[in-house]
Design an enzyme around this catalytic site. Structure first.
Site, PDB file in Angstrom:
ATOM      1  N   LYS A 182       6.939   8.018  -0.313  1.00 27.21           N
ATOM      2  CA  LYS A 182       8.013   7.794   0.648  1.00 27.21           C
ATOM      3  C   LYS A 182       8.542   6.378   0.400  1.00 27.21           C
ATOM      4  O   LYS A 182       7.969   5.397   0.838  1.00 27.21           O
ATOM      5  CB  LYS A 182       7.479   7.933   2.078  1.00 27.21           C
ATOM      6  CG  LYS A 182       8.526   8.344   3.111  1.00 27.21           C
ATOM      7  CD  LYS A 182       9.529   7.270   3.469  1.00 27.21           C
ATOM      8  CE  LYS A 182       8.913   6.101   4.202  1.00 27.21           C
ATOM      9  NZ  LYS A 182       9.985   5.066   4.469  1.00 27.21           N
ATOM     10  N   GLU A 260      -1.703  -3.051   2.018  1.00 33.89           N
ATOM     11  CA  GLU A 260      -1.286  -4.382   1.573  1.00 33.89           C
ATOM     12  C   GLU A 260      -0.213  -4.831   2.546  1.00 33.89           C
ATOM     13  O   GLU A 260       0.912  -4.333   2.525  1.00 33.89           O
ATOM     14  CB  GLU A 260      -0.784  -4.331   0.136  1.00 33.89           C
ATOM     15  CG  GLU A 260      -0.648  -5.699  -0.515  1.00 33.89           C
ATOM     16  CD  GLU A 260       0.764  -6.211  -0.485  1.00 33.89           C
ATOM     17  OE1 GLU A 260       1.033  -7.121   0.332  1.00 33.89           O
ATOM     18  OE2 GLU A 260       1.593  -5.712  -1.247  1.00 33.89           O
ATOM     19  N   CYS A 294       5.713 -10.618  -0.216  1.00 33.78           N
ATOM     20  CA  CYS A 294       4.540 -10.786   0.638  1.00 33.78           C
ATOM     21  C   CYS A 294       3.669 -11.953   0.193  1.00 33.78           C
ATOM     22  O   CYS A 294       2.874 -12.471   0.989  1.00 33.78           O
ATOM     23  CB  CYS A 294       3.716  -9.497   0.668  1.00 33.78           C
ATOM     24  SG  CYS A 294       3.281  -8.907  -0.975  1.00 33.78           S
ATOM     25  N   GLU A 391       5.505 -14.790   9.272  1.00 39.34           N
ATOM     26  CA  GLU A 391       5.991 -14.673   7.907  1.00 39.34           C
ATOM     27  C   GLU A 391       7.508 -14.863   7.912  1.00 39.34           C
ATOM     28  O   GLU A 391       8.236 -14.100   8.559  1.00 39.34           O
ATOM     29  CB  GLU A 391       5.613 -13.301   7.352  1.00 39.34           C
ATOM     30  CG  GLU A 391       5.796 -13.159   5.871  1.00 39.34           C
ATOM     31  CD  GLU A 391       5.204 -11.863   5.327  1.00 39.34           C
ATOM     32  OE1 GLU A 391       4.958 -11.797   4.118  1.00 39.34           O
ATOM     33  OE2 GLU A 391       4.995 -10.920   6.121  1.00 39.34           O
TER      34      GLU A 391
END
Length: 489
Positions: A182, A260, A294, A391
């Site tokens: 997906k 992750e 990331c 973040e």
């Protein structure tokens, strides 16, 4: 919007289920936008839980024949796919830049990186060795073998639309798993092009299935994957919040889950470091893909003795970064993916300035508007600001000053996340001390680029569980089976 592709058949606007390029069962479609211009690139099916179940069923039907192939046969198919991806690298890079906005040079680099996982796992497929264990009784022999876990699923992000798919799928295929993928709603066309190339490489129908959707339908698709008892493994790359939700749902069917998730990487520059090298590493670790990775450096810690010199050199370098659409020449920083991403970065910087931060450098946007955000360096930042804990996912480098080693280790570890960290030092003893003391899954020492197909990728704490890449990535799609043979005369 027309894209200039050498092979126009790589641009597909239907999902891949089994041997069929198909629409959703509802007939609904979703628009995909170029983040640099906000123009519509095209549309793809808005799949739902019924379509997802169809894809899972196709993967299940293809499983027996696929995992019955020899490892060498699967290796040959992965090598063929690798070659086709490599040959189509320019078209794939064009799709990546159109969908996620990164500069073409970065998109080309991503295709090379993505393909490297197919090459690596083509080799690792033939190295899934088991063990012979010394027996506990004289009439027994003990063995351990590794087997395919079965049907697997991957939910991938938009920031590396090729690499995040092939890193997962390459390992799964090498292990003998079939897969339902997906892709992110923002970047489905790269995924579908990879599906086309997989078919040309000879990978059988049903081994790879690609289910597209919108942001809203992604929740339904994810739930269908998690609740399916047929799917035995789930690999997800994305936000920590979404990862926790998926893990909770996947627990109901006791799936093997690899996550992750978010990061809050520290970038530490000690006073014995090569400052020029540290600035070069900072540019790579912070501004690649407009800060939307990331493992991007999120917090810069610079030792007091060299603090001012580092800032001077970094700001000079940042002011030279050209901002613009990724398909233009010499662009270093492209747009953010969408308006939500832009508003988040804008809010984090506003909070920092409100609480005393100063803008040392701000890139020139010229007449650019939309989702473009200028590469920015902030000083006088402190741990009370939001960007110290959230973040950023944008081209903003906040710089903290520190005095001693123990102080910066404490600051670096003062986060719920633990994906990556970077530091610069020419003291070999310090390199070992700091690498062992920082709580994260990956460390870059005197480099701002650490990802490679041959090494494990993953984090600790709220940054996830499991590893991708290297020989360790294969284990996410394997089960150990212990065999005890008795009656040996």
């Amino acid at each position: 919007m027309s894209l200039k592709l050498n092979d126009k058949t790589l641009f597909q606007s239907k999902a891949l289920i089994g041997a069929r390029m198909c629409e959703s069962s509802s007939g609904s479609r979703v628009e995909v936008f170029d983040p640099a211009t906000s123009q519509v690139l095209g549309t793809v099916p808005e799949m739902n839980s019924r379509d997802t179940q169809d894809a899972i069923s196709e993967a299940e039907s293809a499983l027996s024949a696929w995992r019955s192939l020899t490892a060498a046969a699967r290796s040959d198919l992965l090598r063929a796919w690798f070659q086709l991806v490599t040959d189509a690298s320019e078209d794939l890079a064009t799709l990546i830049t159109a969908e996620c906005g990164k500069p073409m040079a970065e998109s080309r680099g991503e295709v090379t990186y993505a393909a490297s996982f197919l090459k690596w796992y083509a080799e690792e497929a033939t190295r899934a060795y088991g063990d012979i264990i010394p027996p506990h009784q004289p009439d027994k022999r003990l063995f351990v073998i590794k087997q395919s876990i079965g049907v697997a699923a991957a939910i991938t992000p938009w920031n590396f639309p090729a690499a995040m798919i092939l890193r997962k799928v390459g390992a799964a295929f090498a292990a003998g798993c079939t897969m339902v993928v997906k892709p992110a709603p923002q970047t489905p066309f790269t995924a579908l092009a990879l599906g086309v190339l997989a078919g040309r490489a000879g990978i059988p129908a049903g081994v790879l299935n690609i289910v597209t959707g919108s942001i809203d339908s992604s929740l339904e698709i994810g739930t269908a994957i998690c609740k399916s008892s047929t799917v035995r493994a789930l690999s997800f790359t994305g936000s920590t919040k979404a990862g926790i939700s998926l893990a909770e749902q996947a627990a109901s069917t006791v799936k093997k889950v690899s996550l992750e998730l978010g990061g809050n990487a520290s970038f530490i520059v000690f006073d014995d470091a090569d400052i020029e090298g540290a600035v070069e590493g900072a540019l790579a670790a912070k501004f690649r893909n407009s800060g939307q990775t990331c493992v991007c450096a999120n917090r810069f810690f610079v030792q007091a003795k060299i603090h001012d010199e580092f800032i001077q050199k970094l700001t000079a370098a940042v002011k030279c970064l050209r901002v613009g659409p990724g398909n233009e020449t010499d662009v270093a920083v492209g747009p953010l993916i969408d308006n939500r991403a832009y508003e988040k970065v804008k809010a984090l910087v506003a909070d920092a300035i409100h609480n005393g931060a100063k803008i040392e450098a701000e890139g020139d946007l010229g007449a650019l508007g939309g989702h473009f955000y200028p590469p920015t360096v902030l000083t006088s930042v402190n741990s009370g600001m939001r960007l110290a804990h959230e973040e950023i996912f944008g081209p903003v480098a906040p710089i903290f000053k520190f005095d001693d080693e123990s102080d910066v280790v404490r600051l670096a570890n003062d986060t719920d996340f633990g994906l990556a960290s970077y530091f610069y030092s020419d003291d070999i003893s310090r390199c070992f001390r700091i690498a062992e003391a920082i709580e994260c899954g990956m460390i870059g020492i005197n480099t701002g680029m650490l990802s490679t197909a041959t090494a494990p990728f993953g984090g600790v704490k709220s940054s996830g569980v499991g590893r991708e890449g290297g020989r360790y990535g294969l284990e996410e799609y394997q089960e150990l089976k212990y065999i005890c043979l008795g009656g040996i005369a």
